[in-house]
Design a protein around this motif. Structure first.
Motif, PDB file in Angstrom:
ATOM      1  N   ARG A 150       0.803  -1.292  -0.067  1.00  0.00           N
ATOM      2  CA  ARG A 150      -0.142  -0.392  -0.078  1.00  0.00           C
ATOM      3  C   ARG A 150       1.382   0.960   0.161  1.00  0.00           C
ATOM      4  O   ARG A 150      -0.074   1.946  -1.009  1.00  0.00           O
ATOM      5  N   GLN A 151       2.541   1.107   1.125  1.00  0.00           N
ATOM      6  CA  GLN A 151       3.105   2.297   0.487  1.00  0.00           C
ATOM      7  C   GLN A 151       3.456   2.797  -0.131  1.00  0.00           C
ATOM      8  O   GLN A 151       4.187   3.478  -0.766  1.00  0.00           O
ATOM      9  N   ASP A 152       3.746   1.567  -1.282  1.00  0.00           N
ATOM     10  CA  ASP A 152       4.903   1.791  -2.370  1.00  0.00           C
ATOM     11  C   ASP A 152       3.972   1.918  -3.748  1.00  0.00           C
ATOM     12  O   ASP A 152       4.186   3.079  -4.672  1.00  0.00           O
ATOM     13  N   GLY A 153       3.387   2.054  -3.471  1.00  0.00           N
ATOM     14  CA  GLY A 153       1.833   1.943  -4.950  1.00  0.00           C
ATOM     15  C   GLY A 153       2.303   0.836  -5.774  1.00  0.00           C
ATOM     16  O   GLY A 153       1.156   0.478  -5.986  1.00  0.00           O
ATOM     17  N   GLN A 154       2.976   0.759  -6.184  1.00  0.00           N
ATOM     18  CA  GLN A 154       3.971  -0.684  -6.866  1.00  0.00           C
ATOM     19  C   GLN A 154       3.916  -1.625  -6.222  1.00  0.00           C
ATOM     20  O   GLN A 154       4.246  -1.353  -4.804  1.00  0.00           O
ATOM     21  N   TRP A 155       4.824  -2.626  -7.256  1.00  0.00           N
ATOM     22  CA  TRP A 155       4.733  -3.842  -6.105  1.00  0.00           C
ATOM     23  C   TRP A 155       5.545  -5.423  -5.681  1.00  0.00           C
ATOM     24  O   TRP A 155       5.901  -5.828  -4.814  1.00  0.00           O
ATOM     25  N   THR A 156       5.986  -4.563  -6.117  1.00  0.00           N
ATOM     26  CA  THR A 156       7.944  -5.384  -6.526  1.00  0.00           C
ATOM     27  C   THR A 156       8.500  -5.208  -5.155  1.00  0.00           C
ATOM     28  O   THR A 156       8.568  -6.934  -4.546  1.00  0.00           O
TER      29      THR A 156
END
Length: 273
Positions: A150-156
Motif C-alpha cells: 500500500r505504501q509503495d503503490g507498485q508491488w515489487t
C-alpha cells in the motif's frame, strides 16, 4: 497416485530432477522433465537428498485479484484484464524452508495459490496453444508485505523479498478441473482460505496466453494464478499449510530475518591490511 516430479540436492551437492517414489526415494532423471528427462538407474534414499523448490524459474509472473471475493475483501474493483506483477527468482524457496519476516514491514500476509509450470517457450500464443505450454502444477504462497504494498503503490518490494515465494513440494501433470485450495495457519482445523480454482476470473491457459503477448515465458518459468479470499497476517513462529486437491500440501514456518551487522569503515580498512 499422480507422478510427483521433484528437484533435489544430493548429499554430494549435485542438483537433480527426479520422480518421487511412494517410499520417498527419488528416481533421478537425466534432464528436467519438461526437457523430456528420462529415468536413470540412480535412486536417492530419503537421507541422501534435500528437497528443493521443484523448478528454478528465470522469472515468476503473478496475477493479482483473480478471485472476485479476494478483490472485494481488499476493497478493490475487479480487473478488466489480468493484473500482472513479477516476483524475482531469488524469492523462490522450498517446502519446509523458512519464510523470513523482513524488519521493514509490520504486516506480512499469506496468499495460497495454484502455480503453473511452463514446459515450452511461449511467446505471442493464443489460448489453445498456451494450453499446450503448461507442463504441470504446483503450490505457491505469494507472501506479501501488505503495508509496503500500500505504501509503495507498485508491488515489487512488497512481493519480492527473499523467501516470499515458497513453491512445491513437487509438480504434477494434471489436477481436477475444480480442485479445491485450502490454507491453514498452525493447528487450526478450519481453513483460513477455501476456494475452488474454477472460481478464477481468468483461467490458467488464458493467463499464460495473455502474459505471452508481452513477456516470453521459458521452460521452468512459473505463473501464479491468484489467491481466493481469506488472506491474513502471519506472526513469527506461524506455520502456514496450503493444500490443493490433486497435488498435496506446502508448509513453511515464519522466522525473523536476521540482518548482518554493518561493517565499520575502520574494520573494513583493517581487513585489507
Amino acid at each position: 497416485m499422480s507422478q510427483r516430479y521433484v528437484r533435489v540436492r544430493s548429499s554430494s551437492g549435485q542438483l537433480h530432477y527426479g520422480l518421487l517414489q511412494a517410499d520417498r526415494r527419488v528416481r533421478v532423471l537425466d534432464a528436467p522433465p519438461w526437457r523430456n528427462g528420462q529415468a536413470t538407474a540412480t535412486e536417492l534414499a530419503l537421507e541422501e537428498y534435500t528437497l528443493l523448490a521443484p523448478c528454478a524459474p528465470s522469472k515468476v509472473i503473478a496475477v493479482g485479484r483473480n478471485y472476485a471475493q479476494h478483490a472485494a475483501e481488499l476493497g478493490n474493483d475487479l480487473p478488466q484484464q489480468p493484473l500482472l506483477f513479477m516476483k524475482p527468482p531469488t524469492a523462490v524457496t522450498a517446502a519446509d524452508m523458512p519464510i523470513f519476516y523482513p524488519p521493514q514491514s509490520q504486516r506480512v500476509d499469506y496468499e495460497g495459490e495454484l502455480a503453473v509450470v511452463i514446459g515450452d517457450r511461449c511467446s505471442n500464443c493464443e489460448v489453445a496453444e498456451a494450453r499446450s505450454k503448461i507442463w504441470g502444477y504446483t503450490i505457491a504462497n505469494d507472501v506479501t508485505a501488505r503495508d509496503l504494498q500500500r505504501q509503495d503503490g507498485q508491488w515489487t518490494r512488497a512481493k519480492g523479498f527473499d523467501s516470499f515465494c515458497p513453491l512445491g513440494p513437487w509438480i504434477v501433470r494434471e489436477i481436477p478441473a475444480g480442485a479445491h485450495l485450502k490454507t491453514f495457519v498452525n493447528s487450526a482445523t478450519q481453513p483460513a482460505q477455501s476456494g475452488s480454482i474454477a472460481d478464477m476470473i481468468f483461467a490458467p491457459d488464458y493467463l499464460v496466453a495473455y502474459i505471452s503477448q508481452a513477456i516470453t515465458l521459458l521452460p521452468g518459468d512459473v505463473v501464479l494464478t491468484g489467491t481466493p479470499e481469506g488472506v491474513g497476517p502471519v506472526e513469527l513462529g506461524d506455520r502456514i499449510r496450503i493444500e490443493i486437491e490433486g497435488i498435496g500440501c506446502l508448509e513453511n514456518t515464519v522466522h525473523a530475518k536476521i540482518l548482518k551487522a554493518p561493517v565499520s569503515k575502520e574494520l573494513a580498512l583493517q581487513s585489507e591490511v
